[in-house]
Scaffold this motif. Structure first.
Motif, PDB file in Angstrom:
ATOM      1  N   ILE A  40       0.848  -1.192   0.000  1.00  0.00           N
ATOM      2  CA  ILE A  40       0.000   0.000   0.000  1.00  0.00           C
ATOM      3  C   ILE A  40       0.885   1.244   0.000  1.00  0.00           C
ATOM      4  O   ILE A  40       1.848   1.332   0.770  1.00  0.00           O
ATOM      5  CB  ILE A  40      -0.925   0.035   1.233  1.00  0.00           C
TER       6      ILE A  40
ATOM      7  N   VAL B 146       0.693   5.187   0.818  1.00  0.00           N
ATOM      8  CA  VAL B 146      -0.105   6.222   1.473  1.00  0.00           C
ATOM      9  C   VAL B 146       0.412   7.570   1.005  1.00  0.00           C
ATOM     10  O   VAL B 146       1.565   7.936   1.262  1.00  0.00           O
ATOM     11  CB  VAL B 146      -0.008   6.127   3.006  1.00  0.00           C
TER      12      VAL B 146
ATOM     13  N   PHE C  24       3.791  -1.151   3.842  1.00  0.00           N
ATOM     14  CA  PHE C  24       3.314   0.064   3.192  1.00  0.00           C
ATOM     15  C   PHE C  24       4.455   1.078   3.094  1.00  0.00           C
ATOM     16  O   PHE C  24       5.470   0.973   3.781  1.00  0.00           O
ATOM     17  CB  PHE C  24       2.135   0.674   3.957  1.00  0.00           C
TER      18      PHE C  24
ATOM     19  N   TYR D 121      -1.867  -1.065  -3.978  1.00  0.00           N
ATOM     20  CA  TYR D 121      -3.003  -0.221  -3.659  1.00  0.00           C
ATOM     21  C   TYR D 121      -2.514   1.149  -3.187  1.00  0.00           C
ATOM     22  O   TYR D 121      -1.379   1.292  -2.730  1.00  0.00           O
ATOM     23  CB  TYR D 121      -3.874  -0.853  -2.568  1.00  0.00           C
TER      24      TYR D 121
ATOM     25  N   ILE E  45      -3.850   4.769  -0.966  1.00  0.00           N
ATOM     26  CA  ILE E  45      -4.832   5.515  -0.178  1.00  0.00           C
ATOM     27  C   ILE E  45      -4.222   6.871   0.145  1.00  0.00           C
ATOM     28  O   ILE E  45      -2.997   7.002   0.214  1.00  0.00           O
ATOM     29  CB  ILE E  45      -5.229   4.764   1.105  1.00  0.00           C
TER      30      ILE E  45
ATOM     31  N   LEU F 226      -4.938   0.070   7.662  1.00  0.00           N
ATOM     32  CA  LEU F 226      -4.335  -0.477   6.450  1.00  0.00           C
ATOM     33  C   LEU F 226      -4.468  -1.997   6.396  1.00  0.00           C
ATOM     34  O   LEU F 226      -4.763  -2.565   5.339  1.00  0.00           O
ATOM     35  CB  LEU F 226      -2.868  -0.061   6.361  1.00  0.00           C
TER      36      LEU F 226
ATOM     37  N   LEU G 183      -8.316  -2.923   5.601  1.00  0.00           N
ATOM     38  CA  LEU G 183      -8.754  -2.589   4.249  1.00  0.00           C
ATOM     39  C   LEU G 183      -8.083  -3.485   3.218  1.00  0.00           C
ATOM     40  O   LEU G 183      -8.722  -3.942   2.254  1.00  0.00           O
ATOM     41  CB  LEU G 183      -8.466  -1.113   3.937  1.00  0.00           C
ATOM     42  N   TYR G 184      -6.796  -3.762   3.426  1.00  0.00           N
ATOM     43  CA  TYR G 184      -6.100  -4.642   2.483  1.00  0.00           C
ATOM     44  C   TYR G 184      -6.660  -6.066   2.557  1.00  0.00           C
ATOM     45  O   TYR G 184      -6.847  -6.722   1.532  1.00  0.00           O
ATOM     46  CB  TYR G 184      -4.601  -4.647   2.756  1.00  0.00           C
TER      47      TYR G 184
ATOM     48  N   LYS H  42     -10.895   5.358   1.425  1.00  0.00           N
ATOM     49  CA  LYS H  42     -11.092   4.414   0.318  1.00  0.00           C
ATOM     50  C   LYS H  42      -9.740   3.937  -0.198  1.00  0.00           C
ATOM     51  O   LYS H  42      -8.909   4.745  -0.626  1.00  0.00           O
ATOM     52  CB  LYS H  42     -11.884   5.068  -0.802  1.00  0.00           C
ATOM     53  N   LEU H  43      -9.549   2.636  -0.169  1.00  0.00           N
ATOM     54  CA  LEU H  43      -8.354   2.020  -0.734  1.00  0.00           C
ATOM     55  C   LEU H  43      -8.612   1.735  -2.210  1.00  0.00           C
ATOM     56  O   LEU H  43      -9.659   1.199  -2.561  1.00  0.00           O
ATOM     57  CB  LEU H  43      -8.048   0.722   0.017  1.00  0.00           C
TER      58      LEU H  43
ATOM     59  N   ARG I 198      -7.002   0.262  -6.015  1.00  0.00           N
ATOM     60  CA  ARG I 198      -5.959  -0.444  -6.755  1.00  0.00           C
ATOM     61  C   ARG I 198      -5.217   0.569  -7.637  1.00  0.00           C
ATOM     62  O   ARG I 198      -5.831   1.280  -8.441  1.00  0.00           O
ATOM     63  CB  ARG I 198      -6.572  -1.549  -7.615  1.00  0.00           C
ATOM     64  N   ARG I 199      -3.892   0.623  -7.480  1.00  0.00           N
ATOM     65  CA  ARG I 199      -3.115   1.672  -8.154  1.00  0.00           C
ATOM     66  C   ARG I 199      -3.221   1.587  -9.676  1.00  0.00           C
ATOM     67  O   ARG I 199      -3.231   2.609 -10.368  1.00  0.00           O
ATOM     68  CB  ARG I 199      -1.642   1.601  -7.728  1.00  0.00           C
TER      69      ARG I 199
END
Length: 309
Positions: A6, A8, A34, A86, A88, A101, A104-105, A158-159, A161-162
Motif C-alpha cells: 500500500i 499512502v 506500506f 493499492y 490511499i 491499512l 482494508l487490504y 477508500k483504498l 488499486r493503483r
C-alpha cells in the motif's frame, strides 16, 4: 517481506502543528507492508523538516519536496511516485486507527476489489461523530450518484488499486484544489468493471478545519469552484446526470451570493446573466425559475426557501 503493498499519499503544506499526529498513527499501524509518500508542497514552515525526521527513522517514509502548486498537484505527484499495489490518501491534519491499512487490504484481497470503502469519524471542537459510508450498492454508477448525496467524495477512507489510475486514465487536475478527490471518483466510477466493496467500521479521523477553503468562502473560493464545476462538466456525462450537474452549479453560484463574496460589478453581472439563463432556459420547474430570479435580485430568504438552501 518488505515490499510496499500500500502507498499512502500525504500532501503536506504548512502543517507543522498537526502532521506528527498523522505520522505517528502510521507508525502504529499493525501491518507493516506500506510506504508513506510525503509530498511537501512548498511549505514555508517546519513541515519539510518534520517529514525528513520521520524518513530518517523509518525507511518506509519518503519525502518529495516540490514547489507549491496546490493539493491536487501534490496528490498527482504522489500517485506518480507510488509503488504499492493499492493507494490511499491521507491529509496532514488527520489521523487513522492502527488497524486501518491491515483491515482494508485484507478486505481487498478477500473480495479481489478495486476499491474498498470504510466509515470515518469527524473531529470538531473535541467532539467525534461517526459517519457511515456504506454504498447503496456496489454498482459503480450507483456509487457515483451517491457521491453527490450522502457519500463523502474523499480519497482518505477508500483504498484503490493503483493500476486503476493508469488503466482508466484517472488523475487529479492541476490547479483545482476544491473537491479534487470527487473529480477523481467521477473519472473512475464511470467504468462498470470497477469492483467495489465495504468494511463496516470507521478508521479515519477527519479533522474539521475551519480555516480551509471548504469552510471560508471568498472571491478566490468562487474562482476555484468555477474551475471545479467546469472540469466536472468535462468529466461527467450530461445525459443522465442533469441533477448532479445542477446541484454542483448551485454550490458555485448560490454560495457565492449567500456569502456575499462576489463584490465586484463584473462578477455580479456574470451571475445575473447566469441566473437569468438558468431561470428561463435551464429550469423546467416554476419554483426553481422564481428561485433563480430571486437569487439574481438578491432576495436571499426567498431564494433559500425555493432553492432549498
Amino acid at each position: 517481506m518488505n515490499e510496499s503493498i500500500i502507498s499512502v499519499v500525504v500532501p503536506v503544506y504548512n502543517a507543522e502543528h498537526q502532521i506528527r499526529c498523522l505520522l505517528d498513527s502510521l507508525l502504529l499501524q499493525t501491518w507493516s507492508h506500506f510506504e508513506v509518500l510525503l509530498i511537501n508542497d512548498g511549505s514555508t514552515d517546519e513541515s519539510g523538516i518534520i517529514c525528513e525526521e520521520y524518513a530518517d527513522k523509518d525507511h518506509r517514509f519518503k519525502v518529495i519536496h516540490k514547489k507549491n502548486e496546490g493539493v491536487s498537484a501534490a496528490r498527482q505527484t504522489g500517485i506518480e511516485a507510488a509503488s504499492g499495489i493499492y493507494v490511499i490518501h491521507a491529509d496532514a491534519d488527520d489521523w487513522m486507527e492502527s488497524e486501518m491499512l491491515q483491515d482494508l487490504y485484507a478486505k481487498a484481497v478477500l473480495t479481489n476489489a478495486d476499491v474498498v470503502f470504510c466509515d470515518y469519524y469527524v473531529e470538531r471542537n473535541g467532539n467525534s461523530v461517526y459517519r457511515k459510508q456504506e454504498p447503496p450498492s456496489f454498482s459503480p454508477e450507483v456509487v457515483l450518484r451517491a457521491m453527490f448525496q450522502r457519500l463523502h467524495g474523499s480519497c482518505w477512507n477508500k483504498l484503490v488499486r493503483r493500476s486503476c489510475y493508469s488503466q482508466y486514465g484517472c488523475h487529479f487536475p492541476k490547479g483545482i484544489d476544491y473537491c479534487e478527490d470527487l473529480l477523481f471518483w467521477v473519472q473512475l466510477l464511470q467504468h462498470p468493471k470497477i469492483k467495489i466493496t465495504y468494511v463496516n467500521k470507521a478508521y479515519y479521523h477527519y479533522v474539521m478545519n475551519e480555516t480551509s477553503i471548504t469552510h471560508n468562502y471568498t472571491r478566490k473560493t468562487y474562482q476555484v469552484r468555477c474551475a471545479f464545476y467546469n472540469q466536472l462538466c468535462n468529466y461527467l456525462p450530461s445525459m443522465g446526470f442533469e441533477k448532479e450537474l445542477e446541484n454542483a452549479r448551485l454550490s458555485v453560484f448560490v454560495e457565492g451570493y449567500m456569502h456575499r463574496a462576489l463584490s465586484n460589478i463584473e462578477a455580479w453581472k456574470l451571475l445575473w446573466m447566469y441566473n437569468k439563463k438558468a431561470a428561463f432556459f435551464n429550469s423546467k420547474s416554476i419554483r426553481w425559475k422564481v428561485g433563480y430570479i430571486a437569487l439574481a435580485l438578491g432576495c436571499f430568504p426567498i431564494a433559500r426557501k425555493l432553492l432549498r438552501f
